[in-house]
Write an enzyme that holds these catalytic residues in place. Structure first.
Site, PDB file in Angstrom:
ATOM      1  N   HIS A 285      -2.730   1.025   6.871  1.00 58.27           N
ATOM      2  CA  HIS A 285      -3.051   0.968   5.299  1.00 58.27           C
ATOM      3  C   HIS A 285      -3.300   2.297   4.863  1.00 58.27           C
ATOM      4  O   HIS A 285      -3.756   3.430   5.478  1.00 58.27           O
ATOM      5  CB  HIS A 285      -4.352   0.185   5.035  1.00 58.27           C
ATOM      6  CG  HIS A 285      -4.533  -0.121   3.657  1.00 58.27           C
ATOM      7  ND1 HIS A 285      -3.770  -0.893   2.757  1.00 58.27           N
ATOM      8  CD2 HIS A 285      -5.624   0.316   2.834  1.00 58.27           C
ATOM      9  CE1 HIS A 285      -4.144  -1.112   1.591  1.00 58.27           C
ATOM     10  NE2 HIS A 285      -5.285  -0.258   1.492  1.00 58.27           N
TER      11      HIS A 285
ATOM     12  N   HIS B 111      -6.190   1.999  -4.115  1.00 53.15           N
ATOM     13  CA  HIS B 111      -4.875   1.342  -3.385  1.00 53.15           C
ATOM     14  C   HIS B 111      -4.352   0.019  -3.687  1.00 53.15           C
ATOM     15  O   HIS B 111      -4.866  -0.718  -4.539  1.00 53.15           O
ATOM     16  CB  HIS B 111      -5.531   1.336  -1.936  1.00 53.15           C
ATOM     17  CG  HIS B 111      -6.679   0.376  -1.676  1.00 53.15           C
ATOM     18  ND1 HIS B 111      -6.802  -0.589  -0.777  1.00 53.15           N
ATOM     19  CD2 HIS B 111      -7.704   0.529  -2.274  1.00 53.15           C
ATOM     20  CE1 HIS B 111      -7.760  -1.370  -0.921  1.00 53.15           C
ATOM     21  NE2 HIS B 111      -8.606  -0.873  -1.704  1.00 53.15           N
TER      22      HIS B 111
ATOM     23  N   CYS C 111       0.745  -1.379  -0.116  1.00 53.15           N
ATOM     24  CA  CYS C 111       0.005   0.083  -0.069  1.00 53.15           C
ATOM     25  C   CYS C 111       0.688   1.207  -0.110  1.00 53.15           C
ATOM     26  O   CYS C 111       0.436   2.375  -0.776  1.00 53.15           O
ATOM     27  CB  CYS C 111      -0.964  -0.049   1.207  1.00 53.15           C
ATOM     28  SG  CYS C 111      -0.333  -0.033   2.848  1.00 53.15           S
TER      29      CYS C 111
END
Length: 182
Positions: A137, A155, A83
């Site tokens: 994240h 993402h 990520c």
């Protein structure tokens, strides 16, 4: 005689190039490529209202080119991403340097407090799957819903680079906040 003709041709060519550049700048300002030119912010500084949208849209366009690229922990592209490797890669492709980890990216730029204030290109942060309090994240805002209550983001998830929405059950309960680095 030949030298004089060559000098005249060179000057005409340079003048044409200069004229084309000047014409482009004038035309661009008329058609809105530089819409903030000449406007002032309330602080008295020149306004730069188009900067975020233009840069943000460019970030999103670049990010969308990598849909489907596979996930690999610790990877920073372009064949594989995690990520934060994805976000740092996309920003770097647009001449913006951010750190490599999602936790450190959460400290960069300025906070965006409300979903309604999000813009394309902003970074959005979520807790990890094991902890509800720490950043685990990160993604890039693609667009904000018309009623400003939801947003989509690009993402690198464990299934690869994709677009999701914050309102999904998984991400809604893990949303921590957003930062504007642009």
């Amino acid at each position: 005689m030949f030298a004089n003709e060559l000098i005249c041709k060179t000057l005409k060519l340079k003048n044409r190039v200069l004229l084309k550049r000047t014409s482009f700048v004038l035309l661009a300002s008329l058609v809105g490529l530089f819409p903030a030119a000449g406007r002032m912010a309330s602080s008295g500084e020149p306004a730069d209202t188009a900067h975020v949208e233009v840069k943000g849209d460019a970030l999103v366009q670049e990010a969308m080119k990598y849909l489907g690229v596979r996930y690999r922990a610790g990877a920073a592209g372009p064949k594989y991403f995690d990520c934060s490797g994805f976000t740092s890669y996309i920003y770097r492709k647009n001449n913006l340097n951010i750190t490599r980890s999602s936790r450190s990216q959460y400290q960069e730029g300025t906070p965006v407090k409300r979903i309604a204030d999000l813009k394309p290109g902003d970074l959005v942060f979520f807790s990890g799957s094991r902890s509800s309090r720490t950043v685990g994240h990160v993604g890039i805002v693609k667009e904000v819903s018309a009623d400003s209550s939801d947003f989509s983001f690009v993402h690198a998830s464990r299934t690869g680079v994709k677009v999701d929405v914050m309102s999904s059950d998984y991400y809604k309960k893990r949303y921590l906040g957003a930062r504007r680095v642009l």
